[in-house]
Design an enzyme around this catalytic site. Structure first.
Site, PDB file in Angstrom:
ATOM      1  N   HIS A 112       0.822  -1.221   0.000  1.00 11.99           N
ATOM      2  CA  HIS A 112       0.000   0.000   0.000  1.00 11.99           C
ATOM      3  C   HIS A 112       0.852   1.266   0.000  1.00 11.99           C
ATOM      4  O   HIS A 112       0.317   2.372  -0.023  1.00 11.99           O
ATOM      5  CB  HIS A 112      -0.946   0.021   1.207  1.00 11.99           C
ATOM      6  CG  HIS A 112      -1.975  -1.072   1.176  1.00 11.99           C
ATOM      7  ND1 HIS A 112      -2.844  -1.237   0.125  1.00 11.99           N
ATOM      8  CD2 HIS A 112      -2.248  -2.066   2.056  1.00 11.99           C
ATOM      9  CE1 HIS A 112      -3.628  -2.293   0.365  1.00 11.99           C
ATOM     10  NE2 HIS A 112      -3.285  -2.814   1.522  1.00 11.99           N
ATOM     11  N   ASP A 151      -2.602 -10.477  -2.744  1.00 12.82           N
ATOM     12  CA  ASP A 151      -3.136 -10.067  -1.442  1.00 12.82           C
ATOM     13  C   ASP A 151      -4.621  -9.761  -1.629  1.00 12.82           C
ATOM     14  O   ASP A 151      -5.061  -9.399  -2.719  1.00 12.82           O
ATOM     15  CB  ASP A 151      -2.394  -8.822  -0.966  1.00 12.82           C
ATOM     16  CG  ASP A 151      -2.735  -8.434   0.461  1.00 12.82           C
ATOM     17  OD1 ASP A 151      -1.976  -8.807   1.371  1.00 12.82           O
ATOM     18  OD2 ASP A 151      -3.773  -7.750   0.662  1.00 12.82           O
ATOM     19  N   HIS A 153      -6.251  -7.319  -0.472  1.00 12.99           N
ATOM     20  CA  HIS A 153      -6.466  -5.890  -0.672  1.00 12.99           C
ATOM     21  C   HIS A 153      -5.800  -5.445  -1.967  1.00 12.99           C
ATOM     22  O   HIS A 153      -4.756  -5.981  -2.334  1.00 12.99           O
ATOM     23  CB  HIS A 153      -5.883  -5.090   0.491  1.00 12.99           C
ATOM     24  CG  HIS A 153      -6.469  -5.461   1.826  1.00 12.99           C
ATOM     25  ND1 HIS A 153      -5.943  -6.462   2.610  1.00 12.99           N
ATOM     26  CD2 HIS A 153      -7.539  -4.970   2.488  1.00 12.99           C
ATOM     27  CE1 HIS A 153      -6.655  -6.582   3.714  1.00 12.99           C
ATOM     28  NE2 HIS A 153      -7.638  -5.684   3.668  1.00 12.99           N
ATOM     29  N   ASP A 240      -4.314 -12.919   2.964  1.00 11.66           N
ATOM     30  CA  ASP A 240      -5.566 -12.574   3.637  1.00 11.66           C
ATOM     31  C   ASP A 240      -6.809 -12.953   2.819  1.00 11.66           C
ATOM     32  O   ASP A 240      -7.924 -12.584   3.186  1.00 11.66           O
ATOM     33  CB  ASP A 240      -5.593 -11.087   4.042  1.00 11.66           C
ATOM     34  CG  ASP A 240      -4.926 -10.190   3.013  1.00 11.66           C
ATOM     35  OD1 ASP A 240      -4.618 -10.679   1.909  1.00 11.66           O
ATOM     36  OD2 ASP A 240      -4.723  -9.001   3.319  1.00 11.66           O
TER      37      ASP A 240
HETATM   38 ZN   LIG Z   1      -4.030  -7.320   2.533  1.00  9.68          ZN
END
Ligand SMILES: [Zn+2]
Ligand SMILES: [Zn+2]
Lengths: 439, 563
Positions: A112, A151, A153, A240
């Site tokens: 991120h 991931d 996200h 995740d």
């Molecule tokens: Zn993540």
């Protein structure tokens, strides 16, 4: 005796003495049970699996990628230097052919973290993969790189860093941004005018399971990689998507992650998120390591795993198939899209705000890129954060043409120190980083 | 007085040490087919005319179990292994009688799948009918929860003479190594037991009643009676004997490399301020990777009898050995022959002319004189050993660490001192010092340093304890210890508990109360957070009695050094 088909390197850096805060998901305990599982399974004794000690990255490694405000030491903790260093260690070992493949099992994560860094967002401060990739490019002349972000996200930081780079293929598979942080990563996000199509996003509906993930890899990612022909494939291996993860809503499994890894065959995997620290991470990591090494993983199963319970609905399957079609046609039309985005413009501009959720503030950016037919275009970003720093960041890309280089120098030289806390020139042609500060 | 006895490949060294230093030293030939006899002869000779009450104890370092493993002469034993999900335990098969059974425990110690009693019962009956009397039982994560191993033991008990349980063998998490280690313990148990009982009873018959200890691979000792449950600990004690024999003479405030230059190999180890460095997990012997505590030693194929040859147009030494030096009638030239040519030997049994003849073809190929060739061989042997020593240090320094603190304050070894023992030690010492950054010293009484090391080593052991305050339990499965704890249980409490268990264990395995030099190997404490709430603490503690010498060693070794 077990031996690895592919000589595989491992950097394990659990940072047992570092946390964002005591009860934060990104805390000391996160990789503890993974370590227990990796040790108990005896993975490090397998012939052909080698553990390396994480080195530390230096400021220069960071400055190839980021503009840190006010500086690197302020936005990074020691742990970030080591985590990125772990990825760099693996990259060195792969390039020196000491290993065929490598996995940096490090924390804190990084996907991120964007090009400009005022603080922490999404548990990330600096981008481990990007720091590693730009190091590879300057130390080993690696050119074309593919990053597959698995991931849960959206890898918005990596996307931001490579938004304008046609030599870096970034494909992110993630839970639909309408249902999860950071809320981005839709198929129409394709990259800038010189690089459209080298960023691809595959949002997946909540409760996507093994079938869905593997479908995207087989039907979309692999054919695109075949065409893109990367020198090296990097997997941002967030964990995740697991059905037990407390922050997300997916139905992926340890077997699925291992299958995905053997399909994708990444040269280097770097751990990202994954917060089901007892129920998922120990098994997912064992699965990924075995898959990379080419050792049988068919018996790796987490407690509570029941394939039939985790099947995705036909509706989900249809959504995924449709998304893949859209993404594929965008990829196929990339030249046309680039032409359309360039138009007759001399410069392309965008304004946006970036949320730093971990540290709790906003940053506002005005970005200008020079439309160029000879290179990926010089870039400047005027960035202000709510917590005070105002900077001008000029990025001269690795293969900048003469005109773009000169434009970059001109932007840097002509900016007034009275208007900015810092004016920075990140010159990737000469691999330099210059700063002018308010007197 | 203490007896130290070290069985070697060709001869056995026995010393008697006491108030006046090295009281006696003898060598007897080793009869590998009758080790028992060799040991007995040694003890009888060294104690001649000395009343046994004057002898405090004897420490034996034997090659008995090592040879059995290396030569694949293990007694038949069976392994019962429960793995559950993960790598198929079949990959870790140790022997013919190896059974994978159901039952599984996860990393937190939680039972995922129970054992199947009927399955165990059936295997037990079958093994008994096949005449198997010793068995090892290992479960994955048994070091976190030994219940399955204990349940299986209960079912097996009526059928077997001796059962070894994985969680008693080691507190380390490493399932394949726990299997191999438990298997080795079960397989060497009968010969170990037979040997020591024979030694004890024969000595008793002869009126020599002295407590007997064995030397372990970690450079510590263990009372013979305790070793019956851990016979695998006696494996590879030889290299540690030499290292322990050097400890007293090493600088107190420096890092030192100890090198034992033998015929076939040179063995190296590291001392930090007189404390030997331990290997992270355990020894590797033959095809087995184990959890047997051991000194961090490093063996290279370079010794006095290594083959010298020309490859391309440069000299190469080792790593193989074909026979003794040509000076002693061997078939190929060796570094020992180079020493003969250079007159760097005091051995009168060798024939210098044979060495000259042996080195002549090499000298001709290199276009230099025989003396020059001899010097080049000697120099290269020293260079090679030094290169490997530097590599060993590099390898130790590149060991991964898992905390920021360790990365930042990372302790890096930078030894500048070497101690050598072995036949050509004194000549090598001088030259190695000239060509390197090291100061090089010869170990006093190096020819019996191994036996002196055995005699002066203290009793060592290790305890692993962990606590999970969310579950409310503190456990040390290796010590059959478990106790409920409250939520306010801290790492400090865990350490205290661990030290208590360690002291008890040390005394039970033969330690002298004055030799309890305790040390922390690991102390970790984690907040356990479930659903964004702090729910407990996960505490892990590993403690040891450090390898080292008995408390009054200085009185003895000062005299030895002055001899
Ligand atoms: Zn993540
Ligand atoms: Zn350009």
């Amino acid at each position: 005796m077990l031996s690895a088909k592919h000589k595989t390197g491992l950097v394990f850096f659990p940072a047992f003495d570092w946390a964002i805060s005591p009860t934060h998901p990104e805390r000391e305990e996160r990789l503890l049970y993974t370590q227990d599982q990796v040790f108990e399974e005896g993975l490090l004794d397998i012939e052909g699996i080698i553990e390396y000690k994480a080195n530390v990255v230096n400021i220069k490694d960071v400055q190839r990628v980021h503009f840190c405000a006010p500086d690197e030491k302020t936005v990074m903790t020691e742990s970030h230097f080591i985590s990125a260093g772990g990825a760099k260690t693996i990259a060195d070992a792969v390039m020196n052919k000491n290993i065929e493949k490598g996995f940096a099992l490090v924390r804190p994560p990084g996907h991120h973290a964007m090009r400009i860094v005022h603080g922490g967002r999404g548990f990330c401060n600096v981008n481990n993969e990007a720091i590693m990739i730009e190091y590879l490019r300057s130390a080993y002349n690696v050119d074309r790189v593919a990053i597959i972000d698995t991931d849960c996200h959206h890898g918005d930081g990596t996307q931001d860093i490579y938004w304008h780079d046609p030599d870096t293929m970034f494909i992110s598979l993630h839970q639909d941004g309408r249902t999860l942080y950071p809320g981005s990563g839709f198929p129409e996000e394709l990259g800038g005018p010189m690089a459209a199509g080298s960023t691809l996003n595959v949002p997946l509906p909540p409760y996507t399971s093994e079938e869905g993930f593997l479908y995207v890899i087989r039907e979309l990612v692999l054919p695109i990689l075949d065409e893109f022909k990367p020198d090296i494939i990097i997997n941002s291996a967030g964990q995740d998507n697991h059905f037990t993860d407390p922050l997300t809503n997916m139905h992926f499994s340890a077997q699925g992650y291992a299958d995905l890894t053997s399909l994708l065959k990444p040269d280097i995997a770097v751990l990202e998120g994954g917060y089901s620290i007892e129920g998922a991470l120990p098994y997912v990591n064992v699965g990924i390591i075995l898959a990379m090494a080419g050792v049988d993983y068919s018996n790796v199963k987490e407690p509570g795993y029941d394939h039939s319970q985790l099947r995705q609905s036909t509706q989900i399957t249809q959504v995924i198939e449709k998304t893949c079609d859209t993404v594929m046609s965008n990829w196929n039309a990339r030249e046309l899209i680039r032409m359309r985005m360039k138009g007759n413009k001399k410069f392309d501009k965008r304004r946006r705000s970036v949320m730093y959720d971990t540290d709790g503030f906003y940053e506002h950016q005005n970005e200008t890129i020079r439309i160029c037919s000879d290179c990926s275009g010089v870039l400047k970003i005027d960035s202000t954060s709510d917590i005070g720093q105002h900077i001008l960041a000029v990025h001269v890309p690795r293969k900048a043409c003469r005109a773009c280089r000169e434009q970059g120098f001109e932007w840097y030289d002509s900016a007034s120190e009275r208007n900015y806390d810092m004016i920075i020139l990140q010159n990737r042609v000469d691999d330099t980083y210059q700063i002018r500060k308010k007197p | 007085m203490i007896i130290g006895l070290d069985v070697g490949g060709t001869h056995t060294d026995i010393v008697l040490v006491g108030e006046s230093g090295l009281e006696r030293k003898i060598k007897v030939p080793t009869d590998t087919s009758a080790l028992f006899q060799t040991v007995l002869t040694g003890i009888e000779k060294i104690t001649a005319n000395i009343p046994s009450e004057k002898i405090k104890h004897a420490v034996l370092s034997t090659t008995l179990t090592t040879n059995a493993i290396v030569r694949d002469k293990l007694s038949p034993a069976a392994m019962i292994v429960s793995g559950g999900p993960g790598i198929d335990p079949e990959a870790f098969r140790t022997n013919e009688h190896y059974f994978t059974v159901s039952g599984s425990i996860d990393h937190s110690g939680k039972e995922i799948k129970p054992i199947d009693e009927n399955q165990i019962e059936e295997i037990a009956r079958r093994l008994k009918s096949e005449g198997i009397r010793h068995v090892g039982v290992v479960g994955k994560f048994s070091a976190r929860n030994p219940d399955h191993e204990l349940e299986i033991e209960k079912i097996l008990a009526p059928y077997f003479d001796k059962i070894f349980l994985g969680h008693r063998i080691s507190g380390h998490l490493n399932f394949p190594r726990r299997i191999a280690t438990t298997f080795l313990n079960a397989s060497v148990y009968p010969i170990h037991k037979e040997f020591f009982e024979a030694v004890k009873s024969t000595l008793k018959q002869k009126g020599i009643s002295i407590p007997i200890y064995i030397l372990k691979a970690d450079g510590g000792t263990m009372h013979f009676d305790a070793s019956i449950d851990f016979p695998g600990q006696s494996v590879l004690s030889g290299p540690s004997a030499s290292v322990m024999g050097s400890v007293a003479f090493a600088p107190e405030d420096k890092e030192t490399i100890v090198m034992d230059i033998g015929g076939t190999t040179t063995d190296m180890a590291v001392l930090i301020n007189q404390v030997p460095l331990l290997s992270p997990l355990g020894i590797e012997i033959g095809k087995y990777k184990t959890l047997i505590r051991a000194l961090n030693s490093y063996s290279i194929g370079m010794g006095g009898d290594s083959v010298v040859r020309i490859e391309g147009d440069s000299l190469k030494i080792g790593p193989d050995r074909i026979g003794p030096a040509m000076a002693y009638g061997g078939p190929v030239p060796t570094p020992t022959d180079a020493l003969f040519v250079l007159d760097k030997t005091d051995d009168v049994n060798g024939d210098k002319n044979k060495s000259i003849n042996g080195l002549t073809p090499i000298a001709e190929k290199l276009g230099i004189t025989v003396e020059e060739a001899a010097f080049e061989i000697f120099d290269l042997a020293c260079q090679d050993i030094l290169t490997h020593a530097r590599k060993m240090i590099e390898r130790i320094n590149s060991k991964p660490v898992y905390t920021i603190k360790e990365v930042l304050t990372g302790y890096q070894l930078k030894p500048r001192h070497i101690m050598v023992l072995g036949g050509p030690a004194s000549y090598f010492a001088e030259h190695m010092e000239q060509i390197s950054e090291f100061t090089v010293q010869r170990v006093p009484q190096w020819s019996v340093a191994n036996a002196i090391g055995a005699a002066l080593s203290r009793t060592t052991c290790e305890v692993t304890l962990f606590a999970d305050t969310q579950k409310g339990v503190a456990m040390a499965p290796g010590e059959s210890f478990s106790k409920p704890v409250k939520s306010n249980f801290t790492k400090k409490d865990a350490m205290e508990l661990g030290y208590d268990l360690l002291r008890q264990k040390a005394l039970q395995t033969g330690a002298d109360i004055d030799d309890l030099d305790l040390d922390v190997l690991e102390d970790l404490e984690f907040n356990m957070v479930r659903g964004f709430r702090l729910t407990g603490k996960n505490i892990r503690v590993k403690l040891q009695v450090k390898p080292g010498l008995i408390h009054n060693y200085k009185m003895i070794t000062d005299k030895i050094a002055a001899m």
